[in-house]
Design an enzyme around this catalytic site. Structure first.
Site, PDB file in Angstrom:
ATOM      1  N   LYS A 234       0.815  -1.217   0.000  1.00 15.76           N
ATOM      2  CA  LYS A 234       0.000   0.000   0.000  1.00 15.76           C
ATOM      3  C   LYS A 234       0.851   1.270   0.000  1.00 15.76           C
ATOM      4  CE  LYS A 234      -4.340  -1.945   1.509  1.00 15.76           C
ATOM      5  NZ  LYS A 234      -5.484  -1.918   2.429  1.00 15.76           N
ATOM      6  N   ARG A 273      -3.631 -10.482   5.178  1.00 18.69           N
ATOM      7  CA  ARG A 273      -4.030 -10.552   3.763  1.00 18.69           C
ATOM      8  C   ARG A 273      -2.885  -9.975   2.928  1.00 18.69           C
ATOM      9  NH1 ARG A 273      -6.525  -7.228  -0.106  1.00 18.69           N
ATOM     10  NH2 ARG A 273      -8.019  -8.302  -1.481  1.00 18.69           N
TER      11      ARG A 273
END
Length: 292
Positions: A234, A273
């Site tokens: 991210k 995840r």
């Protein structure tokens, strides 16, 4: 020691907390921020999912719509219709189950129609990044189904994120809103033992607002639910790895991702995840030794 839970998936349960589980990402999309288009073909998506299972994924999370920053999402505004999303994901879910009967499959969707059809096809978890906020029908649909649920915190919609006002204390805000949304879901008829909560790194959080979530992640145990986190590749990781004033490119964020994933596992995350299952699973084996 992190708390241990039995996550009710309907026909079976998963024990959470004795070790850190890994959820591998399978994006059947042309436009996801990290790997859009790489597995858009159903055959490629199935092969990728089976590879992730072989590398150590406990769950594979199949998604057919990108919720990257700026994306149009929601009941009336979605750039991907429910019909198109189903066309992308249903063949992948069905074939994964044919190839690996015991595989635990999650469907990454906020649409009730997609959730229902995916569970009928073999998915056992509905991972709603909106926290049941973007489509009102989802609560009713989940109450009528028998599956696990990931309730993620999102602040606003992707096309609104750039205009959101700053948050003084993102940890306090996310805890309060996750608690409220979990309570609303239980009142709607979804049993508490079916839920896992996700603080939603990057979803409606400015870059700098993600670091307190990382540093103080342990505070989310106060909610008394199992916890899932997705931070893989991210933007806030790219910013932390910046060199010469330039954020690290998506392809250069693996080691930063692993560092953050281990920090979260050491604070008691139950599920990670991730895109890079093999690397994450190997690292978590050592993190679990340190916390056992």
């Amino acid at each position: 020691m992190r708390p241990v839970f039995d996550w009710n998936l309907g026909s079976r349960s998963l024990t959470l907390g004795k070790r850190t589980l890994v959820m591998g990402i399978v994006n059947v999309t042309p436009d996801s921020f990290s790997d859009g288009g790489e597995h858009f073909n159903p055959e490629d998506a199935v092969a990728h999912a089976l590879k992730l299972l072989d590398e150590g994924a406990d769950i594979v999370d199949v998604g057919g719509e990108s919720t990257r920053p700026g994306a149009n999402v929601g009941e009336k505004n979605a750039s991907v219709t429910a019909e198109e999303e189903l066309r992308r994901v249903l063949p992948v879910i069905a074939e994964i189950k044919r190839e690996s009967v015991s595989a635990v499959i999650s469907i990454d969707t906020y649409k009730a129609k997609v959730a229902r059809a995916a569970v009928e096809a073999g998915a056992e978890i509905v991972n709603d990044v909106s926290g049941l906020q973007w489509e009102p029908e989802m609560k009713k649909a989940l109450a009528a189904m028998s599956c696990g649920v990931v309730l993620m915190h999102t602040r606003g919609r992707p096309d609104e994120w750039k205009s959101l006002s700053p948050v003084a204390d993102p940890v306090v805000l996310v805890k309060r809103e996750l608690r409220e949304r979990g309570e609303a879901a239980v009142l709607a008829g979804i049993k508490r033992d079916r839920f896992v909560l996700d603080p939603g790194f990057g979803f409606g959080k400015r870059l700098e607002e993600n670091y307190p979530l990382l540093k103080r992640f342990h505070e989310f145990h106060e909610l008394r639910y199992p916890l899932l986190v997705g931070i893989s590749r991210k933007s806030f990781i790219g910013r932390a790895l910046a060199r010469n004033g330039k954020d690290a490119a998506v392809g250069d964020r693996l080691f930063g991702t692993l560092g953050a994933e281990i920090a979260l596992a050491l604070q008691g995350a139950h599920i990670i995840r991730t895109h890079d299952v093999r690397a994450c699973a190997d690292a978590l084996r050592l993190a679990d030794v340190a916390t056992s």
